[in-house]
Design a protein around this motif. Structure first.
Motif, short mmCIF file in Angstrom:
data_model
loop_
_atom_site.label_atom_id
_atom_site.label_comp_id
_atom_site.label_asym_id
_atom_site.label_seq_id
_atom_site.Cartn_x
_atom_site.Cartn_y
_atom_site.Cartn_z
N ALA A 1 44.40 25.47 52.59
CA ALA A 1 45.50 26.33 53.03
C ALA A 1 46.37 26.86 51.90
O ALA A 1 46.90 27.96 52.00
N ASN A 2 46.52 26.11 50.80
CA ASN A 2 47.40 26.53 49.71
C ASN A 2 46.64 26.94 48.45
O ASN A 2 47.23 26.99 47.37
N TYR A 3 45.35 27.22 48.55
CA TYR A 3 44.55 27.59 47.38
C TYR A 3 44.86 29.04 47.03
O TYR A 3 44.36 29.97 47.65
N TYR A 4 45.71 29.23 46.02
CA TYR A 4 46.16 30.56 45.60
C TYR A 4 45.57 30.81 44.22
O TYR A 4 45.90 30.10 43.26
N ALA A 5 44.70 31.80 44.10
CA ALA A 5 43.98 31.98 42.85
C ALA A 5 43.75 33.45 42.53
O ALA A 5 43.88 34.31 43.39
N ALA A 6 43.40 33.69 41.27
CA ALA A 6 42.95 34.99 40.79
C ALA A 6 41.76 34.76 39.87
O ALA A 6 41.67 33.72 39.20
N PHE A 7 40.86 35.74 39.84
CA PHE A 7 39.63 35.63 39.06
C PHE A 7 39.43 36.89 38.23
O PHE A 7 39.69 38.00 38.70
N VAL A 8 38.93 36.71 37.01
CA VAL A 8 38.55 37.82 36.16
C VAL A 8 37.23 37.48 35.46
O VAL A 8 36.87 36.30 35.35
N ILE A 9 36.56 38.51 34.98
CA ILE A 9 35.37 38.32 34.15
C ILE A 9 35.80 38.59 32.71
O ILE A 9 36.29 39.67 32.39
N GLY A 10 35.63 37.59 31.85
CA GLY A 10 36.03 37.68 30.45
C GLY A 10 35.02 38.41 29.58
O GLY A 10 34.00 38.91 30.08
N PRO A 11 35.27 38.46 28.27
CA PRO A 11 34.44 39.24 27.34
C PRO A 11 32.96 38.89 27.35
O PRO A 11 32.13 39.75 27.12
N ASP A 12 32.62 37.64 27.61
CA ASP A 12 31.20 37.24 27.61
C ASP A 12 30.63 37.09 29.02
O ASP A 12 29.58 36.49 29.20
N GLY A 13 31.34 37.62 30.02
CA GLY A 13 30.83 37.55 31.38
C GLY A 13 31.19 36.28 32.12
O GLY A 13 30.73 36.06 33.24
N HIS A 14 32.02 35.43 31.51
CA HIS A 14 32.43 34.19 32.17
C HIS A 14 33.46 34.49 33.26
O HIS A 14 34.33 35.34 33.09
#
Length: 125
Positions: free
Chosen positions: A101-114
């Protein structure tokens, strides 16, 4: 959970700049640095665990790295900083109730695709 995580990157200078900028909202700084083949150690305040990057020509599989945020504002600041640092959006800040219920997140792909994530497990303040 861990003492440190170390992984290779294809462009040491770009990756170092990316992680410092993207993780600045979490208070991450350089704890130590050697030659690019040795790398840089990044650490956050009040933490004993560190993230280490080093230059390599090898192409390892992509990683999913999740960093802990103290609050949701840090998640949002990370996302903005990471995009400014050249990351590709992989999930805007928001709740992921399928995790909990409280999982607040953001995601990005970094320079090497991670896949780089910052997550806060606390309810909104």
């Amino acid at each position: 959970m861990f003492d440190h995580v170390k992984f290779g990157v294809s462009d040491y200078a770009a990756s170092k700049a990316f992680f410092l900028k993207a993780l600045e909202p979490l208070g991450v700084t350089v704890a130590g640095e050697g030659q690019p083949s040795y790398g840089v150690e990044l650490i956050s305040p009040n933490s004993k665990a560190s993230l280490c990057l080093h230059q390599t020509e090898e192409r390892p599989a992509h990683l999913h790295l999740a960093f802990m945020a103290e609050n949701r504002r840090q998640v949002e600041a990370f996302h903005r900083a990471a995009l400014e640092a050249g990351a590709k959006d992989n999930g805007a800040p928001g709740l992921r109730p399928h995790y909990h219920a409280n999982y607040y997140a953001a995601f990005v792909i970094g320079p090497d695709g991670h896949n780089i994530e910052v997550v806060c497990h606390e309810p909104e303040a």
